[in-house]
Write a protein that holds these residues in place. Structure first.
Motif, short mmCIF file in Angstrom:
data_model
loop_
_atom_site.label_atom_id
_atom_site.label_comp_id
_atom_site.label_asym_id
_atom_site.label_seq_id
_atom_site.Cartn_x
_atom_site.Cartn_y
_atom_site.Cartn_z
N PRO A 79 -13.24 12.80 -30.79
CA PRO A 79 -13.15 14.17 -31.32
C PRO A 79 -12.24 14.25 -32.55
O PRO A 79 -11.18 14.88 -32.52
N LEU A 80 -12.66 13.62 -33.63
CA LEU A 80 -11.81 13.48 -34.81
C LEU A 80 -12.06 14.53 -35.88
O LEU A 80 -11.24 14.69 -36.79
N LEU A 81 -13.18 15.24 -35.79
CA LEU A 81 -13.42 16.30 -36.75
C LEU A 81 -12.54 17.49 -36.43
O LEU A 81 -12.11 17.68 -35.30
N ALA A 82 -12.25 18.29 -37.45
CA ALA A 82 -11.41 19.47 -37.25
C ALA A 82 -11.96 20.32 -36.11
O ALA A 82 -13.17 20.52 -35.99
N GLY A 83 -11.05 20.77 -35.26
CA GLY A 83 -11.47 21.54 -34.10
C GLY A 83 -11.80 20.67 -32.91
O GLY A 83 -12.29 21.16 -31.89
N GLY A 84 -11.53 19.36 -33.02
CA GLY A 84 -11.79 18.46 -31.89
C GLY A 84 -13.25 18.16 -31.64
O GLY A 84 -13.65 17.85 -30.52
N ARG A 85 -14.06 18.22 -32.70
CA ARG A 85 -15.49 17.95 -32.54
C ARG A 85 -15.78 16.47 -32.74
O ARG A 85 -15.12 15.79 -33.50
N GLY A 86 -16.80 15.99 -32.07
CA GLY A 86 -17.22 14.61 -32.19
C GLY A 86 -18.52 14.40 -31.44
O GLY A 86 -19.02 15.30 -30.78
N GLY A 87 -19.08 13.21 -31.55
CA GLY A 87 -20.34 12.92 -30.89
C GLY A 87 -21.50 12.95 -31.85
O GLY A 87 -21.43 13.55 -32.94
N ILE A 88 -22.57 12.33 -31.46
CA ILE A 88 -23.73 12.19 -32.33
C ILE A 88 -24.36 13.54 -32.66
O ILE A 88 -25.03 13.70 -33.69
N ALA A 89 -24.14 14.54 -31.80
CA ALA A 89 -24.77 15.85 -32.01
C ALA A 89 -24.32 16.51 -33.30
O ALA A 89 -25.08 17.30 -33.89
N VAL A 90 -23.12 16.21 -33.78
CA VAL A 90 -22.64 16.86 -35.01
C VAL A 90 -23.47 16.42 -36.22
O VAL A 90 -23.50 17.12 -37.23
N PHE A 91 -24.16 15.29 -36.09
CA PHE A 91 -24.99 14.81 -37.19
C PHE A 91 -26.38 15.43 -37.17
O PHE A 91 -27.24 15.08 -37.98
N ALA A 92 -26.59 16.35 -36.24
CA ALA A 92 -27.85 17.10 -36.21
C ALA A 92 -27.60 18.59 -36.38
O ALA A 92 -28.53 19.38 -36.28
N GLY A 93 -26.35 18.96 -36.63
CA GLY A 93 -26.00 20.36 -36.78
C GLY A 93 -25.86 20.77 -38.24
O GLY A 93 -26.16 20.00 -39.15
N PRO A 94 -25.37 21.99 -38.48
CA PRO A 94 -25.25 22.48 -39.86
C PRO A 94 -24.24 21.71 -40.70
O PRO A 94 -24.26 21.80 -41.93
N THR A 95 -23.36 20.95 -40.07
CA THR A 95 -22.38 20.16 -40.83
C THR A 95 -22.90 18.79 -41.24
O THR A 95 -22.22 18.08 -41.98
N ALA A 96 -24.08 18.40 -40.75
CA ALA A 96 -24.56 17.04 -40.95
C ALA A 96 -24.60 16.63 -42.41
O ALA A 96 -24.17 15.54 -42.79
N GLY A 97 -25.13 17.50 -43.25
CA GLY A 97 -25.24 17.16 -44.67
C GLY A 97 -23.88 17.00 -45.33
O GLY A 97 -23.71 16.16 -46.23
N TYR A 98 -22.91 17.76 -44.89
CA TYR A 98 -21.57 17.65 -45.46
C TYR A 98 -20.93 16.32 -45.08
O TYR A 98 -20.20 15.71 -45.87
N LEU A 99 -21.19 15.86 -43.87
CA LEU A 99 -20.64 14.58 -43.44
C LEU A 99 -21.25 13.44 -44.25
O LEU A 99 -20.54 12.51 -44.67
N VAL A 100 -22.55 13.50 -44.48
CA VAL A 100 -23.19 12.51 -45.36
C VAL A 100 -22.61 12.64 -46.77
O VAL A 100 -22.36 11.64 -47.46
N GLY A 101 -22.37 13.87 -47.20
CA GLY A 101 -21.80 14.11 -48.51
C GLY A 101 -20.42 13.50 -48.67
O GLY A 101 -20.05 13.07 -49.77
#
Length: 213
Positions: A79-101
């Motif tokens: 859970p390293l993303l701000a707010g304690g988020r983590g896991g493969i699901a974040v790469f399918a959400g609205p933040t996915a493109g920003y992470l690739v960015g």
């Protein structure tokens, strides 16, 4: 016959890996204060500052390795993303493109800041951070956000204008930090510089090609 590349620069060495790990940790630490979500649940976070610094200090290759390491840890569930988020699901959400960015942006920042193996100067650092750390991240993030949320790209882009002032502040802070490191601790950079009117300055123990990352 093509010129040979020093073995120490042809691949990442132990020092490079250590630097990548340090900046991956920095990106994680910058997420500890948390974030607050605006449009579409995309959070404003200081972690982009860490991505900018990774590209500007480490260059395109090691900077990308640092961000890639961080994203890999997120993908396996930490859970390293701000707010304690983590896991493969974040790469399918609205933040996915920003992470690739982040990953692409770190490369672009490094290429611009260290263009031609030259010593970083404030204007090129600021330009690299603005293009790679802001424009590239938005260019990757907004279309994916639009797709996931089923919104017109124009609407997604317009609403993301709320993030711009914070990103400009990060560009200024990162530019000041890079300038301070250039003056006070040049060995932080994986570079060989050729300052005007002086001999080349080694910033790492092994011989470094000016074309290296």
């Amino acid at each position: 016959m093509t010129p040979s590349i020093p073995a120490s620069r042809a691949a990442l060495d132990a020092t490079d890996l250590a630097r990548a790990a340090v900046f991956a940790a920095l990106i994680a630490v910058l997420g500890l204060p948390g974030s607050f979500p605006l449009f579409g649940g995309v959070p404003i976070t200081a972690q982009t500052l860490g991505v900018m610094l990774a590209g500007a200090v480490l260059g395109p290759v090691v900077g990308a390795a640092s961000v890639g390491t961080f994203l890999a840890l997120v993908a396996v569930g930490l859970p390293l993303l701000a707010g304690g988020r983590g896991g493969i699901a974040v790469f399918a959400g609205p933040t996915a493109g920003y992470l690739v960015g982040w990953l692409v942006g770190a490369v672009v920042v490094g290429l611009i800041v260290h263009a031609g193996g030259r010593r970083p100067v404030w204007w090129r650092t600021a330009a690299g951070l603005l293009v790679g750390g802001v424009l590239v991240v938005y260019a990757c993030g907004i279309p994916i956000q639009s797709l996931v949320l089923r919104l017109p790209v124009e609407q997604a882009a317009l609403t993301n204008l709320a993030f711009v002032p914070g990103d400009i502040v990060k560009v200024v802070v990162a530019t000041l930090v890079v300038g301070a490191l250039v003056r006070g601790y040049p060995r932080a950079f994986r570079r060989t510089w050729a300052p005007r009117g002086s001999a080349r300055v080694e910033t790492d123990a092994p011989s470094v090609s000016s074309a290296s990352a």
